[in-house]
Every structure is written in C-alpha cells, then in structure tokens.
Design an enzyme around this catalytic site. Structure first.
Site, PDB file in Angstrom:
ATOM      1  N   ASP A 264       0.803  -1.215   0.000  1.00  0.00           N
ATOM      2  CA  ASP A 264       0.000   0.000   0.000  1.00  0.00           C
ATOM      3  C   ASP A 264       0.841   1.274   0.000  1.00  0.00           C
ATOM      4  OD1 ASP A 264      -2.581   0.841  -0.099  1.00  0.00           O
ATOM      5  OD2 ASP A 264      -3.142  -0.339   1.652  1.00  0.00           O
ATOM      6  N   GLY A 265       0.322   2.298  -0.646  1.00  0.00           N
ATOM      7  CA  GLY A 265       0.935   3.621  -0.551  1.00  0.00           C
ATOM      8  C   GLY A 265       1.592   4.098  -1.836  1.00  0.00           C
TER       9      GLY A 265
ATOM     10  N   HIS B 252       3.237   3.324  -8.805  1.00  0.00           N
ATOM     11  CA  HIS B 252       3.131   1.890  -9.107  1.00  0.00           C
ATOM     12  C   HIS B 252       4.414   1.379  -9.758  1.00  0.00           C
ATOM     13  CE1 HIS B 252      -0.939   1.965  -7.792  1.00  0.00           C
ATOM     14  NE2 HIS B 252      -1.422   2.615  -8.837  1.00  0.00           N
TER      15      HIS B 252
ATOM     16  N   LEU C  29      12.079 -20.373  -3.328  1.00  0.00           N
ATOM     17  CA  LEU C  29      10.937 -19.550  -2.909  1.00  0.00           C
ATOM     18  C   LEU C  29       9.701 -19.813  -3.783  1.00  0.00           C
ATOM     19  CD1 LEU C  29       9.844 -16.919  -1.425  1.00  0.00           C
ATOM     20  CD2 LEU C  29      10.780 -15.660  -3.366  1.00  0.00           C
TER      21      LEU C  29
ATOM     22  N   ARG D 228      -5.569  -2.437   8.265  1.00  0.00           N
ATOM     23  CA  ARG D 228      -6.736  -3.239   7.898  1.00  0.00           C
ATOM     24  C   ARG D 228      -6.252  -4.453   7.135  1.00  0.00           C
ATOM     25  NH1 ARG D 228      -8.147   1.775   6.096  1.00  0.00           N
ATOM     26  NH2 ARG D 228      -7.417   1.318   3.986  1.00  0.00           N
TER      27      ARG D 228
HETATM   28  C1  FPP Z   1      -1.620  -0.168  -3.446  1.00  0.00           C
HETATM   29  O1  FPP Z   1      -1.236   1.199  -3.460  1.00  0.00           O
HETATM   30  C2  FPP Z   1      -1.011  -0.887  -4.548  1.00  0.00           C
HETATM   31  C3  FPP Z   1      -1.706  -1.529  -5.532  1.00  0.00           C
HETATM   32  C4  FPP Z   1      -3.189  -1.544  -5.587  1.00  0.00           C
HETATM   33  C5  FPP Z   1      -1.039  -2.198  -6.648  1.00  0.00           C
HETATM   34  C6  FPP Z   1       0.236  -2.923  -6.378  1.00  0.00           C
HETATM   35  C7  FPP Z   1       0.783  -3.333  -7.679  1.00  0.00           C
HETATM   36  C8  FPP Z   1       2.061  -3.187  -8.110  1.00  0.00           C
HETATM   37  C9  FPP Z   1       3.147  -2.659  -7.251  1.00  0.00           C
HETATM   38  C10 FPP Z   1       2.456  -3.508  -9.530  1.00  0.00           C
HETATM   39  C11 FPP Z   1       2.322  -4.881 -10.071  1.00  0.00           C
HETATM   40  C12 FPP Z   1       2.571  -6.037  -9.163  1.00  0.00           C
HETATM   41  C13 FPP Z   1       3.599  -6.945  -9.254  1.00  0.00           C
HETATM   42  C14 FPP Z   1       3.580  -8.145  -8.371  1.00  0.00           C
HETATM   43  C15 FPP Z   1       4.732  -6.802 -10.173  1.00  0.00           C
HETATM   44  P1  FPP Z   1      -2.349   2.314  -3.731  1.00  0.00           P
HETATM   45  O2  FPP Z   1      -2.432   2.557  -5.182  1.00  0.00           O
HETATM   46  O3  FPP Z   1      -3.638   1.890  -3.125  1.00  0.00           O
HETATM   47  O4  FPP Z   1      -1.729   3.545  -3.021  1.00  0.00           O
HETATM   48  P2  FPP Z   1      -2.492   4.591  -2.124  1.00  0.00           P
HETATM   49  O5  FPP Z   1      -3.113   3.831  -0.987  1.00  0.00           O
HETATM   50  O6  FPP Z   1      -1.413   5.520  -1.675  1.00  0.00           O
HETATM   51  O7  FPP Z   1      -3.503   5.257  -2.996  1.00  0.00           O
END
Ligand code: FPP
Length: 232
Positions: A2-3, A19, A113, A176
């Site tokens: 997250d974040g 991302h 892994l 959460r």
């Molecule tokens: C949450 O941050 C993150 C996600 C919903 C996406 C995570 C996905 C990746 C890092 C890319 C692809 C994955 C792999 C395994 C290569 P958020 O967007 O909710 O951030 P925020 O809470 O600050 O809005």
C-alpha cells in the site's frame, strides 16, 4: 503493497509513477526473501475490488504486472522461484491469463521460494467459490456434509498446498486486512509499517522479520515458557 499513490502524490507525480516504483520494491523484496531462504512470499498485486479504480489506472496496473512477468520470468526461473497465482480466473480477458498460466507452468518444478501473486483476488470471493464447489459435490452425492472439515476447506481454497502466512506486512500505515487471506490469517502475526510501498526495502523487510522473530506465537495454546511454569 500500500501507498504507491501517496508516494507519488507526495512528489507531485502521477499515481502511475508510484506503481512503477512499487515494482522495483517488488523486485528487491522477492530477491531478499530468496536470499534468506523464505519459502513462501505472497504479494497482493490486484484485488477483486481494484477494478473500481479509473480505467487508466487499472490498465496501468495490469500492464505493469504483465511487464514484470515478461521481463522477470526467466530470471525468477533461474533463481529456482516457483510462481503461483491466487484469485478468480474466470472472466479475465486479454493476454493476462495466458501469461499467468505460462509463469506457473514454466516454474512449476522449482523448489526455492514460492512467489504467490494474488491477482483479481478477494478473500470473500475465494471462500465463496470454495463453498460453492463443496455444495456442488454434496448435491452430486460425492461428499457428505459431515465430511467437511477445516482441512477440506483449506484444500478448496486458491491457496491449497500453501501454508498459512506466518507474518502479514502492510505498508503505508493502513491497519486493515482489506479482504486479504481472511481464512488463512487466523493465526498470522501482523506488522503495520508507516512507509509507503515504493520505499519498502531489504532493510525494512529484515527489520520486520527481526521483530516477528521476537513475537510469542501461541496458536491458542501456551508458550513454551508458560507451559514450563504450569508443569513445574
Ligand atoms: C496499493 O497502493 C497498490 C496496488 C493496488 C497495486 C500494487 C501493484 C504493483 C506494485 C504492480 C504490479 C505487481 C507486481 C507483483 C509486479 P495504492 O495505489 O492503493 O496507493 P495509495 O493507498 O497511496 O492510494
């Protein structure tokens, strides 16, 4: 993980940059887990609820996951990493499903892994699908209701054969579970770290593991120390 969005916002960048940086943190974390002999690492890459995000962001996230598999699969395979994907596969469109299947097939015999990618995953959806399968078996006379045990439920989940997580780390200060491994997390330890996912690093990972190692896990029973005190 997250974040990502907040990491980008804090820098005046579009969310997509968060991302992108998040994928670098994925690479570092997977490498660190492999280096210290962790057997299972699950990453919540895309939830069944993430489709509610703007189309451009959804498309960006899918693009990043696809690019990660295309670019990193050979290297992960070389590192003896096995890939498993959990989540609902029905209704996935385009080239994402064949790519996920290719990643699983290519690495199916690897033994270091196991990297579990939760994609289009929601725990309630997973449990619902498992129960629908059990109900079908009962209806068809293949299964008696009294034979349904926690072990059988386990075996019907997407995570069949994958041990329950010892530790769940959530970044960015959110505290959460957000529909993640609800059944499997019954005895997991939780760690909430303030850092945004793009800043997650080998150091932060190892620091979380050190804290985890100091935790006293009792699984509803007594700790070794408590049991010794009762026994004496
Ligand atoms: C949450 O941050 C993150 C996600 C919903 C996406 C995570 C996905 C990746 C890092 C890319 C692809 C994955 C792999 C395994 C290569 P958020 O967007 O909710 O951030 P925020 O809470 O600050 O809005």
């Amino acid at each position: 993980m997250d974040g990502n969005g907040r990491w980008a916002n804090a820098r005046g960048l579009p969310r997509t940059m968060g991302h992108r940086k998040g994928v670098e943190a994925v690479r570092e974390t997977v490498r660190a887990a492999g280096d210290i002999g962790i057997k299972y690492l699950t990453l919540f890459a895309f939830s069944s609820e993430n489709w509610r995000r703007p189309e451009a962001e959804v498309s960006d996230l899918l693009g990043l996951l696809k690019a990660f598999i295309r670019r990193d699969l050979a290297e992960l395979h070389r590192q003896n990493v096995r890939i498993r994907v959990i989540g609902d596969r029905s209704g996935l469109r385009g080239d994402i499903l064949p790519l996920l299947i290719e990643a699983e097939e290519t690495t199916r015999n690897n033994t270091a892994l196991t990297l579990v990618i939760a994609f289009n995953y929601g725990s309630r959806d997973e449990i619902t699908r498992a129960f629908a399968g059990l109900a079908k078996d009962v209806e068809a006379g293949r299964l008696r209701p009294q034979d349904i045990t926690p072990e059988l439920v386990d075996a019907r989940l997407d995570t069949a054969g994958i041990p329950d997580p010892d530790l769940i780390i959530r970044t960015s200060g959110e505290e959460r579970l957000s529909n993640f491994l609800l059944w499997q997390a019954a005895y997991s330890e939780f760690m909430f770290v303030p850092d945004y996912w793009p800043d997650f690093s080998r150091e932060l990972f190892f620091s979380a593991l050190e804290k985890y190692a100091a935790r006293d896990r009792r699984f509803g029973g007594l700790s070794a120390k408590q049991a010794a005190a009762v026994g004496s």
